[in-house]
Design an enzyme around this catalytic site. Structure first.
Site, PDB file in Angstrom:
ATOM      1  N   CYS A   1      65.845  18.859  72.786  1.00  0.00           N
ATOM      2  CA  CYS A   1      66.941  18.416  71.919  1.00  0.00           C
ATOM      3  C   CYS A   1      67.644  19.660  71.397  1.00  0.00           C
ATOM      4  O   CYS A   1      66.986  20.620  70.985  1.00  0.00           O
ATOM      5  CB  CYS A   1      66.395  17.588  70.749  1.00  0.00           C
ATOM      6  SG  CYS A   1      67.684  17.110  69.569  1.00  0.00           S
TER       7      CYS A   1
ATOM      8  N   CYS B   1      74.015  19.136  73.709  1.00  0.00           N
ATOM      9  CA  CYS B   1      73.009  18.074  73.648  1.00  0.00           C
ATOM     10  C   CYS B   1      72.245  17.979  74.966  1.00  0.00           C
ATOM     11  O   CYS B   1      72.841  18.070  76.045  1.00  0.00           O
ATOM     12  CB  CYS B   1      73.717  16.744  73.353  1.00  0.00           C
ATOM     13  SG  CYS B   1      72.643  15.312  73.394  1.00  0.00           S
TER      14      CYS B   1
END
Length: 197
Positions: free
Chosen positions: A26, A145
């Protein structure tokens, strides 16, 4: 404190397994960049944002870099962290923060659901087209992301621009410890045995 202890334990465990680098799944794991670095001598690249110093060096100061993120508003609070860890101010005028929260079907990320890559891809490409149309001096795109790399090739092919992401960040760091088959000493590394711990 409990999360930090568990995190440190996993970093040490990875070290003991003999990994060549430590990354995360992440972009917001950038918050753990410094903590991980304190507990290993291996390179730590918890986010594709670690590529920003190279990108800022690779392009002229008046050329822009678009940073695609799942949600543009949630990246803003990371400004100081990114500046401290990467030496880059993402709110400077050479960076364009592109929130992808309005891309059709990409809301699955915010909802914690499986993303349908095939359905999202056309919207992600359209998002890139709009960004480049509005900012013709964008020279590169960074997909912050870790849900965004599945769209990097489609954006590269359509826009003709380099697109960097978590995968290219890993490739960069891993190439520093792999045998280069094109020249130099050969066959000095062991092939992966195909087993995953």
């Amino acid at each position: 404190p409990e999360v930090e202890e568990r995190f440190i334990g996993k970093v040490k465990e990875l070290d003991e397994l003999g990994v060549n680098g430590i990354t995360g799944d992440c972009g917001f794991m950038m918050f753990f960049q410094e903590l991980a670095r304190c507990h290993t001598k291996k390179p730590v690249f918890m986010s594709a944002l670690c590529c920003l110093p190279a990108l800022t060096c690779g392009y002229a100061a008046n050329e822009k870099i678009a940073i695609f993120t799942a949600n543009g508003e949630t990246l803003a609070p990371m400004r100081d962290l990114i500046r401290d860890e990467c030496g880059v101010d993402t709110q400077g005028e050479r960076f364009i923060i592109v929130g992808c929260q309005d891309v059709p079907h990409f809301e699955a990320v915010a909802l914690g659901e499986k993303v349908d890559v095939e359905k999202v891809t056309p919207g992600m490409v359209e998002k890139a087209k709009t960004v480049i149309k509005d900012n013709p001096n964008v020279r590169a795109i960074l997909m912050e992301c870790t849900e965004l790399p599945p769209y990097s090739d489609a954006v590269r092919a359509t826009m003709g621009l380099p697109v960097y992401d978590a995968i290219t960040a890993c490739d960069f760091f891993m190439m520093g410890v792999q045998d280069n088959k094109r020249f130099g000493l050969q066959d000095w590394t062991e092939d992966w045995d195909g087993k995953q711990d």
